[in-house]
Design a protein around this motif. Sequence first.
Motif, PDB file in Angstrom:
ATOM      1  N   UNK A   4     -12.142  -8.787  -7.434  1.00  0.00           N
ATOM      2  CA  UNK A   4     -11.141  -7.713  -7.545  1.00  0.00           C
ATOM      3  C   UNK A   4     -10.261  -7.217  -6.599  1.00  0.00           C
ATOM      4  N   UNK A   5      -8.861  -7.189  -6.587  1.00  0.00           N
ATOM      5  CA  UNK A   5      -8.169  -6.893  -5.200  1.00  0.00           C
ATOM      6  C   UNK A   5      -8.270  -5.640  -4.850  1.00  0.00           C
ATOM      7  N   UNK A   6      -8.094  -5.467  -3.473  1.00  0.00           N
ATOM      8  CA  UNK A   6      -8.276  -4.214  -3.032  1.00  0.00           C
ATOM      9  C   UNK A   6      -7.053  -3.357  -3.047  1.00  0.00           C
ATOM     10  N   UNK A   7      -7.057  -1.957  -3.506  1.00  0.00           N
ATOM     11  CA  UNK A   7      -6.260  -1.144  -3.459  1.00  0.00           C
ATOM     12  C   UNK A   7      -5.412  -1.105  -2.298  1.00  0.00           C
ATOM     13  N   UNK A   8      -3.912  -1.103  -2.675  1.00  0.00           N
ATOM     14  CA  UNK A   8      -2.956  -1.204  -1.409  1.00  0.00           C
ATOM     15  C   UNK A   8      -2.624  -0.133  -0.825  1.00  0.00           C
ATOM     16  N   UNK A   9      -2.655   1.184  -1.620  1.00  0.00           N
ATOM     17  CA  UNK A   9      -2.211   2.461  -1.173  1.00  0.00           C
ATOM     18  C   UNK A   9      -3.268   3.632  -1.399  1.00  0.00           C
ATOM     19  N   UNK A  10      -2.960   4.767  -0.533  1.00  0.00           N
ATOM     20  CA  UNK A  10      -4.094   5.609  -0.806  1.00  0.00           C
ATOM     21  C   UNK A  10      -3.915   6.288  -2.183  1.00  0.00           C
ATOM     22  N   UNK A  11      -2.948   6.205  -2.761  1.00  0.00           N
ATOM     23  CA  UNK A  11      -2.939   6.686  -4.143  1.00  0.00           C
ATOM     24  C   UNK A  11      -3.624   5.755  -5.092  1.00  0.00           C
ATOM     25  N   UNK A  12      -3.645   4.511  -4.997  1.00  0.00           N
ATOM     26  CA  UNK A  12      -4.310   3.837  -5.859  1.00  0.00           C
ATOM     27  C   UNK A  12      -5.835   3.860  -5.525  1.00  0.00           C
ATOM     28  N   UNK A  13      -6.116   3.876  -4.181  1.00  0.00           N
ATOM     29  CA  UNK A  13      -7.558   3.977  -3.794  1.00  0.00           C
ATOM     30  C   UNK A  13      -8.314   5.352  -4.267  1.00  0.00           C
ATOM     31  N   UNK A  14      -7.395   6.277  -4.198  1.00  0.00           N
ATOM     32  CA  UNK A  14      -8.127   7.557  -4.385  1.00  0.00           C
ATOM     33  C   UNK A  14      -7.240   8.343  -5.244  1.00  0.00           C
ATOM     34  N   UNK A  15      -7.115   7.955  -6.727  1.00  0.00           N
ATOM     35  CA  UNK A  15      -6.184   8.694  -7.294  1.00  0.00           C
ATOM     36  C   UNK A  15      -6.496  10.046  -7.863  1.00  0.00           C
ATOM     37  N   UNK A  16      -7.823  10.549  -7.637  1.00  0.00           N
ATOM     38  CA  UNK A  16      -8.074  11.913  -7.903  1.00  0.00           C
ATOM     39  C   UNK A  16      -7.830  12.747  -6.712  1.00  0.00           C
ATOM     40  N   UNK A  17      -8.139  12.326  -5.714  1.00  0.00           N
ATOM     41  CA  UNK A  17      -8.148  12.847  -4.592  1.00  0.00           C
ATOM     42  C   UNK A  17      -6.411  13.117  -4.191  1.00  0.00           C
ATOM     43  N   UNK A  77     -18.876   6.404   8.108  1.00  0.00           N
ATOM     44  CA  UNK A  77     -17.446   6.045   8.359  1.00  0.00           C
ATOM     45  C   UNK A  77     -16.391   7.266   7.584  1.00  0.00           C
ATOM     46  N   UNK A  78     -15.253   7.099   7.786  1.00  0.00           N
ATOM     47  CA  UNK A  78     -14.330   8.001   7.381  1.00  0.00           C
ATOM     48  C   UNK A  78     -14.156   7.436   5.696  1.00  0.00           C
ATOM     49  N   UNK A  79     -14.175   6.178   5.623  1.00  0.00           N
ATOM     50  CA  UNK A  79     -14.129   5.581   4.039  1.00  0.00           C
ATOM     51  C   UNK A  79     -15.249   6.091   3.534  1.00  0.00           C
ATOM     52  N   UNK A  85     -15.474  12.429  -1.223  1.00  0.00           N
ATOM     53  CA  UNK A  85     -14.558  13.364  -1.785  1.00  0.00           C
ATOM     54  C   UNK A  85     -13.780  12.871  -3.293  1.00  0.00           C
ATOM     55  N   UNK A  86     -13.518  11.684  -3.251  1.00  0.00           N
ATOM     56  CA  UNK A  86     -12.905  11.151  -4.513  1.00  0.00           C
ATOM     57  C   UNK A  86     -13.925  11.409  -5.666  1.00  0.00           C
TER      58      UNK A  86
END
Length: 75
Positions: A1-14, A54-56, A62-63
């Motif tokens: 599975x490819x990694x999300x490239x943007x914050x919006x893709x990685x954390x859509x609810x946040x 980690x921050x991640x 949060x997500x």
Amino acid sequence: MPKANSFEEKYPYLNRFVEEQGWIEIGDREYIDSFVRAYDYGGTVYEGKSSYPTIELAFQDLEKHIKAYFEDLGI
């Protein structure tokens, strides 16, 4: 599975929460024992743990809880 490239893709609810519902705070704050927090205009939505490896992991936490917030509201 490819990694999300943007914050919006990685954390859509946040991302949606910050754009439409409220704001988040990250980092230590006097008198508050959580590293990450989410608020809407009604008050506190979520306060996370006092620290994360980690921050991640903090963003993932949060997500997860913001997703549950939206589900509770039926959004």
